[in-house]
Design a protein around this motif. Structure first.
Motif, PDB file in Angstrom:
ATOM      1  N   PRO A 128      -0.739  20.490  57.988  1.00 11.45           N
ATOM      2  CA  PRO A 128       0.642  21.104  57.105  1.00 11.45           C
ATOM      3  C   PRO A 128       1.044  22.270  57.591  1.00 11.45           C
ATOM      4  O   PRO A 128       0.391  22.602  58.857  1.00 11.45           O
ATOM      5  CB  PRO A 128      -0.761  22.063  56.130  1.00 11.45           C
ATOM      6  N   GLN A 129       2.379  22.088  57.346  1.00  9.92           N
ATOM      7  CA  GLN A 129       3.359  22.517  58.386  1.00  9.92           C
ATOM      8  C   GLN A 129       4.127  23.917  57.366  1.00  9.92           C
ATOM      9  O   GLN A 129       4.274  23.899  56.341  1.00  9.92           O
ATOM     10  CB  GLN A 129       4.291  21.744  58.768  1.00  9.92           C
ATOM     11  N   ALA A 130       4.736  24.545  58.074  1.00 13.36           N
ATOM     12  CA  ALA A 130       5.797  25.769  57.259  1.00 13.36           C
ATOM     13  C   ALA A 130       6.734  25.285  56.362  1.00 13.36           C
ATOM     14  O   ALA A 130       7.045  24.037  57.058  1.00 13.36           O
ATOM     15  CB  ALA A 130       5.853  26.384  58.544  1.00 13.36           C
ATOM     16  N   PRO A 131       6.881  24.981  55.683  1.00 14.51           N
ATOM     17  CA  PRO A 131       6.537  26.066  54.575  1.00 14.51           C
ATOM     18  C   PRO A 131       5.871  26.092  53.773  1.00 14.51           C
ATOM     19  O   PRO A 131       5.858  27.216  52.498  1.00 14.51           O
ATOM     20  CB  PRO A 131       8.198  26.510  53.558  1.00 14.51           C
ATOM     21  N   SER A 132       4.481  25.051  54.027  1.00 12.44           N
ATOM     22  CA  SER A 132       3.642  25.143  52.795  1.00 12.44           C
ATOM     23  C   SER A 132       2.771  26.609  52.905  1.00 12.44           C
ATOM     24  O   SER A 132       2.768  26.944  53.454  1.00 12.44           O
ATOM     25  CB  SER A 132       2.457  23.670  53.502  1.00 12.44           C
ATOM     26  N   SER A 133       1.953  26.022  51.627  1.00 14.39           N
ATOM     27  CA  SER A 133       1.822  27.455  51.750  1.00 14.39           C
ATOM     28  C   SER A 133       0.703  28.003  53.171  1.00 14.39           C
ATOM     29  O   SER A 133       0.184  28.806  53.089  1.00 14.39           O
ATOM     30  CB  SER A 133       0.393  27.608  50.298  1.00 14.39           C
ATOM     31  N   ASN A 134      -0.178  27.327  52.948  1.00 16.39           N
ATOM     32  CA  ASN A 134      -1.227  27.677  55.027  1.00 16.39           C
ATOM     33  C   ASN A 134      -1.317  26.404  55.579  1.00 16.39           C
ATOM     34  O   ASN A 134      -1.859  24.797  55.955  1.00 16.39           O
ATOM     35  CB  ASN A 134      -2.845  27.326  53.486  1.00 16.39           C
ATOM     36  N   PRO A 135       0.485  26.759  56.206  1.00 17.32           N
ATOM     37  CA  PRO A 135       0.308  25.867  57.864  1.00 17.32           C
ATOM     38  C   PRO A 135      -0.560  26.315  58.614  1.00 17.32           C
ATOM     39  O   PRO A 135      -1.704  27.177  58.925  1.00 17.32           O
ATOM     40  CB  PRO A 135       1.920  26.696  57.837  1.00 17.32           C
ATOM     41  N   TYR A 136      -0.782  25.314  59.318  1.00 19.55           N
ATOM     42  CA  TYR A 136      -1.980  25.031  60.474  1.00 19.55           C
ATOM     43  C   TYR A 136      -1.302  25.299  61.755  1.00 19.55           C
ATOM     44  O   TYR A 136      -0.303  26.124  61.955  1.00 19.55           O
ATOM     45  CB  TYR A 136      -1.749  23.320  61.135  1.00 19.55           C
ATOM     46  N   ASN A 137      -2.625  26.484  62.128  1.00 24.13           N
ATOM     47  CA  ASN A 137      -2.626  27.256  63.221  1.00 24.13           C
ATOM     48  C   ASN A 137      -3.984  27.200  63.923  1.00 24.13           C
ATOM     49  O   ASN A 137      -5.254  27.206  63.536  1.00 24.13           O
ATOM     50  CB  ASN A 137      -2.735  28.845  62.527  1.00 24.13           C
ATOM     51  N   ALA A 138      -3.470  26.487  64.863  1.00 27.59           N
ATOM     52  CA  ALA A 138      -4.519  26.445  66.179  1.00 27.59           C
ATOM     53  C   ALA A 138      -5.613  27.396  66.283  1.00 27.59           C
ATOM     54  O   ALA A 138      -6.756  27.151  66.388  1.00 27.59           O
ATOM     55  CB  ALA A 138      -4.192  25.519  67.403  1.00 27.59           C
ATOM     56  N   ALA A 139      -4.849  28.734  65.866  1.00 29.58           N
ATOM     57  CA  ALA A 139      -5.239  30.188  66.390  1.00 29.58           C
ATOM     58  C   ALA A 139      -6.926  30.487  65.053  1.00 29.58           C
ATOM     59  O   ALA A 139      -7.944  31.108  65.396  1.00 29.58           O
ATOM     60  CB  ALA A 139      -5.041  31.454  66.127  1.00 29.58           C
ATOM     61  N   ASN A 140      -6.594  29.652  63.736  1.00 27.03           N
ATOM     62  CA  ASN A 140      -7.381  29.769  63.392  1.00 27.03           C
ATOM     63  C   ASN A 140      -8.555  27.866  62.466  1.00 27.03           C
ATOM     64  O   ASN A 140      -7.936  27.042  62.581  1.00 27.03           O
ATOM     65  CB  ASN A 140      -6.782  29.791  61.635  1.00 27.03           C
ATOM     66  N   PRO A 141      -9.759  28.345  62.386  1.00 26.65           N
ATOM     67  CA  PRO A 141     -10.512  27.184  62.834  1.00 26.65           C
ATOM     68  C   PRO A 141     -10.325  25.985  61.208  1.00 26.65           C
ATOM     69  O   PRO A 141     -10.261  27.868  60.405  1.00 26.65           O
ATOM     70  CB  PRO A 141     -11.951  27.182  61.924  1.00 26.65           C
ATOM     71  N   THR A 142     -10.089  25.236  61.039  1.00 22.94           N
ATOM     72  CA  THR A 142      -9.478  24.935  59.611  1.00 22.94           C
ATOM     73  C   THR A 142     -10.264  23.508  58.955  1.00 22.94           C
ATOM     74  O   THR A 142     -10.747  22.501  59.940  1.00 22.94           O
ATOM     75  CB  THR A 142      -7.879  24.016  59.972  1.00 22.94           C
ATOM     76  N   PRO A 143     -10.557  23.492  57.846  1.00 28.66           N
ATOM     77  CA  PRO A 143     -11.421  22.353  57.530  1.00 28.66           C
ATOM     78  C   PRO A 143     -10.313  20.520  57.472  1.00 28.66           C
ATOM     79  O   PRO A 143      -9.491  20.469  57.038  1.00 28.66           O
ATOM     80  CB  PRO A 143     -11.806  22.910  55.580  1.00 28.66           C
ATOM     81  N   VAL A 144     -11.290  20.153  57.833  1.00 28.32           N
ATOM     82  CA  VAL A 144     -10.645  18.592  57.759  1.00 28.32           C
ATOM     83  C   VAL A 144     -11.353  18.015  55.993  1.00 28.32           C
ATOM     84  O   VAL A 144     -12.536  17.732  56.580  1.00 28.32           O
ATOM     85  CB  VAL A 144     -11.069  18.251  58.896  1.00 28.32           C
ATOM     86  N   ILE A 145     -10.369  17.123  55.621  1.00 26.11           N
ATOM     87  CA  ILE A 145     -10.984  16.087  55.361  1.00 26.11           C
ATOM     88  C   ILE A 145     -11.009  14.313  55.694  1.00 26.11           C
ATOM     89  O   ILE A 145      -9.652  14.407  55.889  1.00 26.11           O
ATOM     90  CB  ILE A 145     -10.047  15.833  53.631  1.00 26.11           C
ATOM     91  N   MET A 146     -11.658  13.982  55.933  1.00 27.18           N
ATOM     92  CA  MET A 146     -12.091  12.730  56.568  1.00 27.18           C
ATOM     93  C   MET A 146     -11.152  11.298  55.382  1.00 27.18           C
ATOM     94  O   MET A 146     -12.327  11.618  54.645  1.00 27.18           O
ATOM     95  CB  MET A 146     -12.620  11.946  57.988  1.00 27.18           C
ATOM     96  N   TYR A 147     -10.285  10.904  55.090  1.00 27.74           N
ATOM     97  CA  TYR A 147      -9.998   9.864  54.052  1.00 27.74           C
ATOM     98  C   TYR A 147     -10.225   8.387  54.519  1.00 27.74           C
ATOM     99  O   TYR A 147      -9.758   8.111  55.943  1.00 27.74           O
ATOM    100  CB  TYR A 147      -9.008   9.550  53.808  1.00 27.74           C
ATOM    101  N   VAL A 148     -11.174   7.776  53.615  1.00 26.90           N
ATOM    102  CA  VAL A 148     -12.290   6.718  54.186  1.00 26.90           C
ATOM    103  C   VAL A 148     -11.714   5.692  53.119  1.00 26.90           C
ATOM    104  O   VAL A 148     -11.890   5.922  52.191  1.00 26.90           O
ATOM    105  CB  VAL A 148     -13.807   6.857  53.810  1.00 26.90           C
ATOM    106  N   ARG A 149     -10.383   5.385  53.444  1.00 30.13           N
ATOM    107  CA  ARG A 149      -9.794   3.786  52.807  1.00 30.13           C
ATOM    108  C   ARG A 149     -10.661   2.742  52.497  1.00 30.13           C
ATOM    109  O   ARG A 149     -11.620   2.721  52.348  1.00 30.13           O
ATOM    110  CB  ARG A 149      -8.974   3.595  53.134  1.00 30.13           C
ATOM    111  N   GLY A 150      -9.624   2.461  51.194  1.00 32.88           N
ATOM    112  CA  GLY A 150     -10.222   1.505  50.219  1.00 32.88           C
ATOM    113  C   GLY A 150      -9.661   0.016  50.634  1.00 32.88           C
ATOM    114  O   GLY A 150      -8.962   0.313  51.168  1.00 32.88           O
ATOM    115  N   SER A 151     -10.297  -0.633  50.403  1.00 28.99           N
ATOM    116  CA  SER A 151      -9.757  -2.742  50.156  1.00 28.99           C
ATOM    117  C   SER A 151      -8.402  -2.276  50.711  1.00 28.99           C
ATOM    118  O   SER A 151      -7.699  -3.569  51.191  1.00 28.99           O
ATOM    119  CB  SER A 151     -10.646  -3.407  49.913  1.00 28.99           C
ATOM    120  N   GLY A 152      -7.540  -1.836  49.220  1.00 29.14           N
ATOM    121  CA  GLY A 152      -6.155  -2.284  48.802  1.00 29.14           C
ATOM    122  C   GLY A 152      -5.227  -1.490  49.786  1.00 29.14           C
ATOM    123  O   GLY A 152      -4.180  -1.640  50.159  1.00 29.14           O
TER     124      GLY A 152
END
Length: 185
Positions: free
Chosen positions: A46-70
């Motif tokens: 996520p980048q500015a101007p989004s609500s919560n841009p990534y900041n390497a100083a702050n631990p950030t949750p990760v969602i790993m998308y596990v894709r479908g067959s299509g």
């Protein structure tokens, strides 16, 4: 573990900030390649101007998308059916990551190892707070396998119409795709 591939920073390339046409959420995409198995991965930050841009100083949750067959390894970028969830997660400050995971894999061991390699790459390159999985359709099998094998320490999983039973899928016509994924001739 020889099954967990090395993904090197030298194979990664970043794309500048992208604005989602559907929501105006800004993110950057990092494309990398697993140098042992050759699987492409994408990490969305996520980048500015989004609500919560990534900041390497702050631990950030990760969602790993596990894709479908299509879909393919670019589903988070190009599949309009995912834009609403993708944009909401990015705007909330989540890092999203996806692997090609050996294509039509149906939860085979190679794909489980690919998700372990993806998690390793994300932890080595970003300040990760926790990892959760988002499994869709065929990705449900991968999600269940990743959790059952304990290869990726996850705090949770979201499943959207997950494939859960290979025998049932085999019986309704997915037999040739499943056979190919498991090397059955």
């Amino acid at each position: 573990n020889d099954c967990i591939s090395q993904i090197t920073a030298t194979t990664a390339s970043a794309v500048g900030a992208i604005a989602s046409a559907s929501s105006g959420v800004f993110y950057s995409a990092v494309y990398a390649n697993d140098t042992i198995t050759g699987q492409d991965i994408i990490v969305l930050l996520p980048q500015a101007p989004s609500s919560n841009p990534y900041n390497a100083a702050n631990p950030t949750p990760v969602i790993m998308y596990v894709r479908g067959s299509g879909s393919d390894g670019n589903g988070l970028i190009y599949d309009s059916l995912k834009f609403g969830c993708r944009d909401a997660l990015l705007d909330a400050g989540y890092i999203l990551a996806q692997s090609e995971a050996h294509g039509q894999n149906w939860g085979n061991q190679a794909s489980v190892d690919d998700y372990a390699a993806l998690e390793k790459y994300v932890r080595e390159n970003y300040n990760v707070k926790a990892v959760a999985l988002w499994g869709q359709s065929m990705g449900g099998l991968d999600t269940f396998s990743v959790i059952a094998q304990g290869k990726v320490p996850v705090v949770g999983a979201l499943l959207t119409y997950p494939a859960c039973n290979l025998a049932d899928l085999y019986a309704i016509g997915w037999d040739s795709a499943i056979d190919a994924a498991y090397g059955i001739t």
